[in-house]
Design an enzyme around this catalytic site. Structure first.
Site, mmCIF file in Angstrom:
data_model
loop_
_atom_site.group_PDB
_atom_site.id
_atom_site.type_symbol
_atom_site.label_atom_id
_atom_site.label_comp_id
_atom_site.label_asym_id
_atom_site.label_seq_id
_atom_site.Cartn_x
_atom_site.Cartn_y
_atom_site.Cartn_z
ATOM 1 N N ASP A 170 0.845 -1.197 0.000
ATOM 2 C CA ASP A 170 0.000 0.000 0.000
ATOM 3 C C ASP A 170 0.881 1.248 0.000
ATOM 4 O O ASP A 170 0.711 2.141 0.830
ATOM 5 C CB ASP A 170 -0.945 -0.006 1.208
ATOM 6 C CG ASP A 170 -1.931 1.164 1.188
ATOM 7 O OD1 ASP A 170 -2.184 1.710 0.095
ATOM 8 O OD2 ASP A 170 -2.422 1.540 2.270
ATOM 9 N N HIS A 183 -3.245 1.420 11.820
ATOM 10 C CA HIS A 183 -3.065 -0.001 11.517
ATOM 11 C C HIS A 183 -1.573 -0.276 11.337
ATOM 12 O O HIS A 183 -0.759 0.651 11.319
ATOM 13 C CB HIS A 183 -3.837 -0.404 10.260
ATOM 14 C CG HIS A 183 -3.477 0.399 9.046
ATOM 15 N ND1 HIS A 183 -4.348 1.272 8.432
ATOM 16 C CD2 HIS A 183 -2.319 0.491 8.323
ATOM 17 C CE1 HIS A 183 -3.751 1.852 7.398
ATOM 18 N NE2 HIS A 183 -2.522 1.387 7.322
ATOM 19 N N GLN A 235 -3.732 -5.075 6.445
ATOM 20 C CA GLN A 235 -3.478 -3.969 7.367
ATOM 21 C C GLN A 235 -4.404 -4.081 8.586
ATOM 22 O O GLN A 235 -5.405 -3.377 8.684
ATOM 23 C CB GLN A 235 -3.691 -2.622 6.666
ATOM 24 C CG GLN A 235 -2.683 -2.353 5.553
ATOM 25 C CD GLN A 235 -3.061 -1.139 4.719
ATOM 26 O OE1 GLN A 235 -4.238 -0.879 4.481
ATOM 27 N NE2 GLN A 235 -2.062 -0.409 4.264
ATOM 28 N N ASP A 288 -6.157 -3.467 12.031
ATOM 29 C CA ASP A 288 -6.332 -2.256 12.839
ATOM 30 C C ASP A 288 -5.644 -2.396 14.194
ATOM 31 O O ASP A 288 -5.799 -3.409 14.888
ATOM 32 C CB ASP A 288 -7.824 -2.000 13.109
ATOM 33 C CG ASP A 288 -8.579 -1.529 11.885
ATOM 34 O OD1 ASP A 288 -7.946 -1.332 10.832
ATOM 35 O OD2 ASP A 288 -9.807 -1.362 11.996
ATOM 36 N N ARG A 344 2.131 14.355 9.737
ATOM 37 C CA ARG A 344 0.875 14.294 9.004
ATOM 38 C C ARG A 344 0.213 13.010 9.480
ATOM 39 O O ARG A 344 0.718 11.912 9.264
ATOM 40 C CB ARG A 344 1.135 14.286 7.502
ATOM 41 C CG ARG A 344 -0.143 14.163 6.641
ATOM 42 C CD ARG A 344 -0.409 12.717 6.328
ATOM 43 N NE ARG A 344 -1.544 12.514 5.434
ATOM 44 C CZ ARG A 344 -2.003 11.321 5.101
ATOM 45 N NH1 ARG A 344 -1.435 10.225 5.569
ATOM 46 N NH2 ARG A 344 -3.030 11.201 4.302
ATOM 47 N N ASP A 395 -2.286 10.117 9.546
ATOM 48 C CA ASP A 395 -3.074 9.398 8.553
ATOM 49 C C ASP A 395 -4.432 9.013 9.113
ATOM 50 O O ASP A 395 -4.542 8.503 10.239
ATOM 51 C CB ASP A 395 -2.307 8.142 8.132
ATOM 52 C CG ASP A 395 -3.003 7.367 7.028
ATOM 53 O OD1 ASP A 395 -3.251 7.957 5.960
ATOM 54 O OD2 ASP A 395 -3.294 6.177 7.232
ATOM 55 N N GLU A 404 -5.515 14.181 8.492
ATOM 56 C CA GLU A 404 -6.371 13.775 7.376
ATOM 57 C C GLU A 404 -7.748 13.430 7.935
ATOM 58 O O GLU A 404 -7.941 12.367 8.526
ATOM 59 C CB GLU A 404 -5.767 12.567 6.654
ATOM 60 C CG GLU A 404 -6.599 12.112 5.466
ATOM 61 C CD GLU A 404 -6.122 10.800 4.878
ATOM 62 O OE1 GLU A 404 -6.251 10.622 3.648
ATOM 63 O OE2 GLU A 404 -5.634 9.934 5.640
ATOM 64 N N HIS A 455 -1.935 12.569 -2.671
ATOM 65 C CA HIS A 455 -1.194 11.400 -3.121
ATOM 66 C C HIS A 455 -2.069 10.172 -3.340
ATOM 67 O O HIS A 455 -1.562 9.147 -3.781
ATOM 68 C CB HIS A 455 -0.098 11.074 -2.107
ATOM 69 C CG HIS A 455 -0.642 10.821 -0.729
ATOM 70 N ND1 HIS A 455 -1.117 11.842 0.062
ATOM 71 C CD2 HIS A 455 -0.797 9.681 -0.021
ATOM 72 C CE1 HIS A 455 -1.536 11.329 1.213
ATOM 73 N NE2 HIS A 455 -1.351 10.034 1.190
#
Length: 548
Positions: free
Chosen positions: A65, A108, A172, A174, A202, A204, A240, A306
């Site tokens: 990812d 995660h 992924q 959690d 930043r 996520d 985010e 992105h």
């Protein structure tokens, strides 16, 4: 004591530049970008006007990812270098006047992370409680973030003998951020990178990061912010949070003591609706409703990020309008809600329209965020499927592989764009000394923004004017007043600019070309605005002598 009463509020007027080390510059010519290559391009970024470098994940990862499947929160993926290279990047960036923030991906881990491998090995493992398990999946399940890829948020693990929750991909799992030990681990991760010199994070997918057992614990977000400020008085969190404005406010905190900054996803999505309609009103309505923030908080404005260009805050009809305008083919869309294209290709390479959009972004109240390659007009690679299409190698020159790497193309970490937006047509070397290039234009915007502190600190008012296609706004701050006009239509307009709170004979200075004009005794001036045109004006106070 309020957190915002302490520290340097540098993020209020930051020019943020996001890049992926993997695709930026390959210095050792093995086909993959690296930290050493980035270090050799920091002078370029300083010249561009960047004041904050945001590094996407460079941690050890299986790479399923784009690095967001982290296998070690404390390391550097060997493909990119080592911790010494990272520290050198941070030191060099600071020498050039740039802060550095890194991705904090703690909602995660990768299923290859030692924590998860230990957790699935035994129910008695101390790491079992780091993740969320169930003998049977609950009947009432939230949708997976990738509904066209994953059937749900629970997957059975044969070795563990239970189901584990994953809000994203199945690889992924959690983290249970409600568990005290997980929070202690996250605190250590934060402290580690702050000690290495980073200026913030930043964060996520914040709603999933603080989702503990189904309830969002904002007390934890406040605790994390305090932890960062305690370790670094000027540390920040850029979050985010893809939610409507009224819900985003919760993530700033009642006293501005949770997230420092948030991306304006709603404004971004309304921008694309305005572009599709060639009508500025969807954007004007959104920004007029944008909530005021605590002095220590800030909005982050962006054109492209992105991942996919998500449109999930719009109605289905509004999404269809944008799809029809900018993603007419199914391969250009993803997850039923987003677009996997960059701005230049969506706007068919029209330089007037592209420049108008970036002029608008830099003129909006808040801090601008650039995604690598935007400054030269890079497009996506349509030959690459999914979200990775918008992550091609940076195009430095018209030479082999766009100057990114000297290896044969088959060894590149990602293929170079080969169509009309490829390195032969779009690259840094050709634009750097061309006074009419997009690179020089974006650099000029960055420096004008940095000279106009009121854009970051002031209060915005959307101005009334007679043309639906024109967005007009003013920002007032302690340092002065900026007025900006942007035309979303291809034909010109004459704009009656009216400033009713200024004295007779007030002068206005064109910030982009230094032309000076005088308002009449009623504070009026007729402004000619070309098709897809843009103008910035500084309102000069009596006797003021100021450069644009």
């Amino acid at each position: 004591m309020r957190i915002t009463d302490t520290g340097d509020l540098w993020w209020k007027t930051a020019v943020v530049y996001c890049l992926d080390v993997e695709t930026y510059l390959d210095w050792n010519d093995d086909g993959t970008g690296d930290l050493e290559g980035l270090a050799h391009r920091l002078d370029y970024l300083a010249e561009l006007g960047v004041t904050c470098l945001w590094l996407m994940p460079f941690y050890p990862s299986p790479g399923k990812d784009n690095g967001y499947d982290v296998a070690d929160f404390y390391g550097v993926d060997p493909r990119f270098g080592h911790l010494g290279d990272f520290v050198e990047v941070v030191r060099t960036a600071k020498d050039r006047g740039m802060r550095v923030i890194v991705d904090l991906v703690v909602n995660h881990t990768s299923d290859q992370h030692p924590w998860f491998r230990a957790a699935r090995a035994s129910r008695s493992s101390p790491y079992r409680d780091y993740y969320v398990w169930a003998d049977e999946p609950p009947e009432d399940q939230p949708p997976n973030m990738f509904p066209d890829v994953e059937e749900g948020v629970w997957t059975f693990d044969e070795r563990a003998g239970q189901y584990y929750r994953h809000s994203f991909y199945g690889h992924q799992p959690d983290l249970d951020t409600g568990a005290l030990r997980v929070r202690e681990e996250i605190s250590k991760v934060v402290g580690f990178w702050l000690e290495l010199g980073v200026d913030g994070f930043r964060v996520d997918s914040v709603p999933h990061t603080i989702d503990a057992g189904g309830s969002r614990e904002h007390t934890y977000l406040r605790s994390l912010r305090r932890d960062i400020v305690r370790r670094s008085g000027s540390g920040m969190m850029l979050g985010e949070v893809n939610l409507p404005y009224e819900e985003q406010l919760d993530f700033f905190g009642e006293n501005g003591d949770e997230l420092t900054m948030q991306f304006d996803f709603f404004g971004n999505q309304r921008l694309y609706l305005a572009l599709a309609r060639q009508d500025a009103r969807p954007l004007a309505e959104a920004l007029a409703a944008r909530p005021a923030l605590d002095r220590g908080n800030q909005w982050a404005n962006f054109v492209r990020n992105h991942d996919e260009l998500t449109l999930d805050l719009l109605t289905q009809d509004e999404r269809e309008e944008i799809f029809a305008a900018f993603a007419p083919e199914e391969r250009m869309r993803i997850h039923g809600r987003g677009i996997v294209r960059r701005l230049p290709s969506m706007l068919e390479g029209d330089p007037r329209r592209i420049r108008m959009v970036y002029s608008l972004m830099f003129s909006l109240p808040g801090a601008p965020v650039l995604y690598y390659g935007e400054e030269i007009g890079m497009a996506e690679n349509p030959e690459v499927a999914g979200r990775s299409a918008v992550r091609p190698p940076m195009q430095w020159s018209a030479t082999k592989n766009g100057g990114f790497s000297a290896v044969r193309p088959s060894r590149l970490v990602a293929p170079v764009v080969a169509d009309g937006f490829g390195p032969a047509h779009v690259n840094v070397a050709d634009q750097r000394y061309d006074p009419d290039s997009l690179l020089r234009f974006v650099s000029a915007l960055a420096h004008r923004y940095r000279n106009a502190a009121e854009i970051g600190w002031g209060e915005m008012t959307v101005l009334e004017q007679p043309h639906p296609c024109v967005f007009a706004h003013t920002i007032r701050g302690e340092t002065g007043q900026i007025v900006a006009l942007h035309n979303f239509a291809p034909d010109g307009r004459s704009i009656p600019l009216v400033l009713d709170d200024v004295p007779p004979g007030t002068r206005i200075l064109d910030v982009l070309d230094a032309d000076e004009q005088v308002l009449d005794d009623e504070g009026r001036l007729e402004i000619a605005l070309e098709g897809y045109g843009y103008r910035w004006f500084r309102v000069l106070r009596e006797g003021e002598k100021r450069l644009a």
